[in-house]
Design an enzyme around this catalytic site. Structure first.
Site, short mmCIF file in Angstrom:
data_model
loop_
_atom_site.label_atom_id
_atom_site.label_comp_id
_atom_site.label_asym_id
_atom_site.label_seq_id
_atom_site.Cartn_x
_atom_site.Cartn_y
_atom_site.Cartn_z
CG HIS A 156 -13.78 -5.99 61.00
ND1 HIS A 156 -13.79 -4.57 61.04
CD2 HIS A 156 -12.89 -6.38 61.80
CE1 HIS A 156 -13.00 -4.33 61.83
NE2 HIS A 156 -12.37 -5.39 62.29
CD GLU A 208 -2.55 -6.07 62.40
OE1 GLU A 208 -2.37 -4.77 62.35
OE2 GLU A 208 -3.43 -6.17 62.94
#
Lengths: 327, 380
Positions: free
Chosen positions: A129, A60
């Protein structure tokens, strides 16, 4: 008008902008051959190929950086985070690099990039998450922050974001990808950033909601209307930064009451900021203290009942409206 | 990818002739940790290798345009005198914040960047004054930036660490250790995407190699065949922590092999060695669209920044490295090759001193930025 899911409205926006500008490309994990983890990029790789739709390694920070550099050199990357939770690994590039580049280069290097993906909770995906990061990113000058709540807004705002010359944080919601709505036809349909939308007109109380709390607020408004004959106005800022505070203040001046519904944690939230700005601009118009409905101050639990207890809900919003209306 | 593997091997073999990388042996200590042997840092080895390549270097230098050689020396001297002036005016309170000086490392910026085309892109970390000037920014605009004045290259908004120039394709000046390695990778991505033919020189210090972004970037650059030349300026210290206290495997060039990337170890005190290695990397980037990692070993004479107490190393250590001062070595080479005379060296010194004085005068006289500048350039 076509009726589309938010997922397909986003997909149309990407497709049209890829067609419109050869410098636009989509990059991220599983965006190409896999068709997108949440299918937002479905079909794009097959149509446009490797150059325009790029699968990345799970890296990322790395691919966010590639996007920033590519944008400095004239491209218009759309960087997908599979979820915004993973953007925290890339936040050095978003905050220290993308947000600062124009300023620290004395206006020489703009960074026309969109970072997008699902933000907030999903379906029992637990602590790492489920985070809503709008307050985090909105705190840094140099970024725009966008949060659509309908299919039309999703398409129009994503197209505007891609055409914007600034770094844009585009926050979608996994629970909402399947929601359907009417979307104006034509590839010139855009919604300018920085404009709020009144999703339901009312006279007695304002709810400022965004993303997932917009449909919750609309349901709450209907129930309150039916049960208490109280007319609720629902204002969706759509863009968190720059914030259309004028529309929010205008609504509060009319209804004299304000509830803010948001999916993020309440401490130092966007709701806290709106509360301050309304106090600053419309203190004398308030007939009751402002109330907030936010996510509990805890990491997100897994158990279904605990997750529901942590999140904003129609019932919690109704309770807050009753509070400010002294019902 | 057999082709990549082959070319990597070839380059590594070449690095063995040029530098000491190939001679490094890994020894496994009794406690199971592995470390380089001491020879990797050996100044005597560097001297021997320099002596060994000197004859061929002197022959090849005669084939190079004399004007270019003179300009290279001028830029090295200018960089040195400029940084000395920065130290002087910093102590007078003319420069605020951090101020990282390049003294001792000049051969790296000059050797590599003067092998570029003007349209090629450069990005570096916060020790950026000399890179900015070699890329074409005027000493006036760099010093005025250090003074926080309106005439600075970014209007006084960046300071020492953030020099930029769109005109000169100089992409900064970045303050987060390693961050620019990823951004530089993106510059290469854009060059390839748009098929501009540009290559990217991406500079960073050896301490940045311990950051994740270094590894993420090399992986992507090799995977996607990007025209980026990663130049690790190994000056031995990340702030006050020596490389040996911070890095389990100190052979940085070889780390590229984890990604199948071509690499070379280069003597960063020898400007011509840096130039030659960079030319090989440029050829690979421009013609094959393949990246390279160069580990260029130099030595930072000054502290990490102006506030560095320097208690982590000895004066003797600094003096030993200064024996191989890059400007002295290059002057000696140019003299031996009969390219420049003592008189011309003096003239270069005078020109550099005059350029620095002009920069001081400009910076002193430039106004502070208008307060109306505070809120501009946040968003387009």
């Amino acid at each position: 008008m076509a009726v589309l899911t938010i997922r397909d409205a986003l997909n149309e926006a990407l497709r049209e902008e890829i067609l419109r500008d050869e410098n636009v490309f989509v990059m991220g994990e599983e965006v190409a051959e896999y068709d997108g983890a949440y299918k937002v990029t479905r079909g794009l790789w097959k149509e446009f190929g490797d150059k325009r739709v790029v699968d990345t390694p799970i890296t990322e920070l790395g691919f966010a950086a590639v996007g920033v550099g590519a944008a400095m050199a004239g491209l218009r990357p759309v960087i997908e985070f599979m979820t915004w939770n993973f953007s925290i690994l890339a936040s050095d590039q978003i905050i220290n690099h993308a947000a600062k580049m124009l300023y620290m280069s004395g206006g020489q290097f703009k960074v026309p990039i969109v970072f997008r993906g699902p933000n907030g909770s999903a379906f029992q995906v637990s602590s790492q998450h489920s985070q809503a990061l709008e307050a985090f990113y909105a705190n840094f000058p140099g970024l725009k922050v966008v949060m659509p709540s309908t299919a039309a807004d999703a398409k129009g705002l994503l197209k505007s974001s891609i055409r914007d010359d600034n770094p844009v944080i585009f926050l979608e919601q996994e629970r909402m990808y399947g929601l359907k709505g009417e979307v104006p036809e034509g590839d010139d349909f855009i919604i300018p950033l920085g404009l709020a939308d009144i999703k339901r007109e009312g006279t007695d109380c304002t709810i400022v909601a965004r993303s997932m709390t917009v449909p919750l607020a609309l349901q709450a408004a209907e129930k309150i209307q039916a049960e208490f004959d109280v007319s609720v106005e629902v204002v969706d800022p759509r863009t968190i930064k720059p914030l259309d505070i004028d529309t929010i203040v205008g609504s509060v001046q009319k209804t004299n009451r304000l509830v803010i519904a948001e999916e993020s944690h309440e401490f130092a939230s966007v709701g806290a900021e709106i509360t301050y700005q309304v106090m600053d601009r419309a203190f004398d118009h308030l007939d009751a203290p402002i109330k907030r409905v936010s996510t509990a101050e805890t990491p997100m639990p897994y158990a279904k009942n605990l997750e529901a207890a942590a999140l904003p809900s129609v019932e919690k919003i109704i309770a807050a409206v009753k509070d400010v209306c002294y019902l | 990818m057999p082709k990549t593997a082959t070319s990597t091997k070839k380059v590594s073999a070449k690095a063995g002739l040029n530098g000491s990388a190939a001679k490094t042996t890994q020894s496994v200590k009794a406690n199971g940790s592995s470390a380089d042997d001491g020879s990797y840092f050996d100044l005597e080895l560097a001297k021997a290798e320099y002596a060994a390549r000197r004859d061929s270097q002197l022959r090849s230098i005669k084939t190079i345009d004399k004007k270019l050689l003179r300009e290279m020396l001028y830029q090295m001297v200018l960089g040195r005198r400029f940084e000395e002036k920065c130290a002087e005016v910093y102590r007078m309170g003319k420069i605020g914040g951090f101020c990282h000086l390049y003294i001792g490392q000049e051969a790296i910026a000059i050797g590599s960047m003067m092998a570029l085309e003007p349209s090629d892109m450069v990005i570096t970390a916060y020790r950026d004054h000399v890179q900015a000037m070699v890329k074409g920014l005027s000493p006036e605009s760099v010093l005025a930036e250090l003074y926080g004045k309106e005439g600075g290259c970014v209007k006084g908004k960046g300071g020492s660490m953030h020099m930029f120039s769109q005109e000169h394709q100089f992409y900064g000046g970045h303050g987060i250790v390693g961050g620019q390695i990823g951004v530089g990778t993106g510059l290469g991505y854009a060059a390839k995407y748009k098929a501009t033919g540009q290559v990217v020189l991406c500079f960073f210090g050896e301490a940045a190699v311990n950051q994740g972004i270094f590894h993420e970037s090399l992986n992507m650059a090799q995977l996607w065949k990007l025209p980026v030349i990663y130049i690790c300026e190994n000056n031995h210290y990340g702030m006050g922590t020596s490389q040996e206290r911070a890095m389990s495997i100190r052979n940085i060039a070889k780390k590229a092999e984890s990604y199948g990337m071509a690499n070379e170890f280069v003597d960063g005190m020898d400007v011509m060695a840096v130039r030659e290695a960079t030319l090989r990397a440029i050829d690979r980037a421009r013609n094959e669209s393949m990246p390279t990692l160069l580990e260029v070993r130099a030595y930072r004479y000054m502290g990490h920044s102006m506030s560095d107490p320097g208690n982590y190393r000895t004066r003797d250590e600094i003096a030993r490295y200064q024996e191989r001062d890059p400007i002295l070595l290059f002057k000696d080479t140019l003299k031996a090759a009969k390219v420049l005379s003592d008189k011309e060296f003096d003239k270069i010194e005078q020109e550099a001193a005059a350029a620095v004085e002009r920069a001081v005068e400009f910076a002193e006289n430039s106004p502070y930025p208008s307060e109306s500048e505070l809120l501009t350039d946040v968003l387009v």
